[in-house]
Write an enzyme that holds these catalytic residues in place. Structure first.
Site, short mmCIF file in Angstrom:
data_model
loop_
_atom_site.label_atom_id
_atom_site.label_comp_id
_atom_site.label_asym_id
_atom_site.label_seq_id
_atom_site.Cartn_x
_atom_site.Cartn_y
_atom_site.Cartn_z
N LYS A 1 0.54 -1.46 -0.15
CA LYS A 1 -0.07 -0.02 0.29
C LYS A 1 1.27 1.11 -0.08
O LYS A 1 1.75 1.55 0.37
CB LYS A 1 -1.09 -0.12 1.42
N TYR B 1 15.07 31.42 6.63
CA TYR B 1 13.83 32.11 6.64
C TYR B 1 13.69 32.43 8.92
O TYR B 1 14.18 30.97 9.46
CB TYR B 1 12.68 31.37 6.84
#
Length: 408
Positions: free
Chosen positions: A34, A267
């Site tokens: 999956k 940042y």
């Protein structure tokens, strides 16, 4: 061209499945593929698992199961288990895919799909033994037996399996493991006493496959361990269980430059270089699946990377498309040099588990969250069973088409 890639060793996946089979010698192995095979590439990983001896494949979503069949994976059983009303169950039945039933409406829709397809649907009843997630409670299971038997008598369905999922499999001594095992054993007796002949009973995921033989039953369902990562890192790393991590995430340095002491990085200048140094930009960021929680500052070392044989950490905040690494004074690296974010760890480099610790999460999330624009490059010799291009992937990701290759 993309300046980064996830290199997936199909031989490692094959050998991991072989190793898992030795941990559960009385059971068949269902390789759970999956979520695009936990980020490793659905079709190629599935074929590698089959080469290792998996006789079943497991997918959560119906679309994943159908993609396997569309790609020509027909030589094993496939089970799919998570869907909502209105799912294309006729296509599932026509594609010879086993389907889980976790509610009364699901049995009705599967039976209707089988009638429309003109063939019998193979069904696995899902019982909630204590996880509190998908599945029939024991009383609901009892209520469903009569309609299930009627559908069997009609020829619409054949109940071939009963299964459940453990809440504390990664803590094998937790009392909930034994409690759920007892509820499951009761459910097996209830179903078989009603006259249903079960082909497979399955309860064990990766952790239980490796640590709890009492719940192996007829089939085990390893997921994470197929890809060489330990589901119980507190008990041992991959090597303790005969596993090898299959994925290496690597990139090339985009830019390298010298900066003076006191220069801010990324940042908000969460990290400020303490001395004259050299910074390197790695062109991977949170849009590629690099966890922002693994940012670094003056106190906390960020997510680990290996550059030139040295183990360093992300400096400053993880950005959307890039991270910065403080390469240190006098660093000689240049743009284009290789950076490893995680891999096998055999050479002392970082692993997915190291990133999980840095981001306060689990290795499952680290590998499955890799973004679709990161190419999966498949390598390894499977004795002629290689997949040259994993063109389907978990959702038909375009980045894999023409990018996945096989060496050997």
């Amino acid at each position: 061209m993309y300046p980064a890639r996830a290199v997936v060793d199909l031989t490692a996946i094959r050998d991991n499945v072989r190793s898992l089979a030795t941990h559960a010698p009385t059971a068949q192995v269902m390789a759970v593929v999956k979520a695009d095979a936990y980020g490793h590439g659905l079709v190629s990983a599935a074929r590698a698992a089959i080469a290792g001896g998996a006789t079943w494949l497991g997918t959560a979503q119906v679309s994943e199961a159908l993609a396997l069949r569309a790609a020509g994976v027909h030589d094993v059983r496939v089970l799919t288990w998570l869907y909502a009303p209105g799912a294309p169950l006729r296509e599932v039945v026509e594609a010879d895919i086993d389907v889980s039933v976790a509610a009364g409406w699901a049995l009705e829709e599967v039976a209707a799909a089988a009638r429309a397809a003109g063939r019998t649907a193979r069904v696995h009843l899902k019982v909630d033994t204590g996880l509190g997630r998908n599945g029939l409670t024991p009383p609901q299971l009892v209520e469903l037996l009569a309609p299930a038997l009627r559908a069997e008598a009609e020829g619409a369905v054949q109940v071939v399996g009963l299964w459940s999922h453990l809440a504390f499999a990664d803590e094998p001594e937790h009392p909930a493991v034994r409690a759920q095992a007892e509820v499951f054993a009761d459910a097996v007796r209830t179903v078989e006493s009603a006259g249903i002949r079960l082909e497979v009973r399955h309860l064990a995921n990766s952790a239980a496959t490796l640590t709890t033989p009492a719940v192996h039953y007829d089939l085990v369902r390893p997921g994470l361990a197929v890809y060489g990562l330990s589901p119980v890192p507190q008990l041992g790393g991959p090597e303790a269980f005969g596993l090898t991590p299959a994925m290496t995430l690597e990139a090339e340095l985009a830019t390298v430059k010298a900066v003076p002491a006191g220069h801010g990085v990324s940042y908000a200048h969460q990290y400020v270089v303490p001395q004259d140094t050299v910074l390197g930009v790695v062109p991977l960021g949170y849009s590629d699946g690099i966890p922002r929680h693994a940012s670094g500052d003056a106190v906390r070392v960020g997510g680990p990377v290996q550059v030139g044989g040295r183990r360093l950490g992300v400096a400053g905040r993880v950005c959307m498309d890039q991270v910065v690494v403080d390469l240190g004074p006098g660093a000689t690296e240049q743009a284009g040099d290789r950076v490893v974010l995680f891999g096998t760890g055999a050479d002392g480099g970082p692993t997915a588990q190291d990133w999980a610790l840095a981001a306060d999460t689990i290795s499952y999330e680290i590998v499955t969250r890799l973004g679709s624009r990161v190419p999966r490059v498949h390598v390894g010799d499977l004795g002629g069973q290689e997949s040259a291009v994993d063109a389907v992937g978990g959702a038909g990701r375009p980045s894999e088409v023409g990018a996945a290759q096989v060496a050997g």
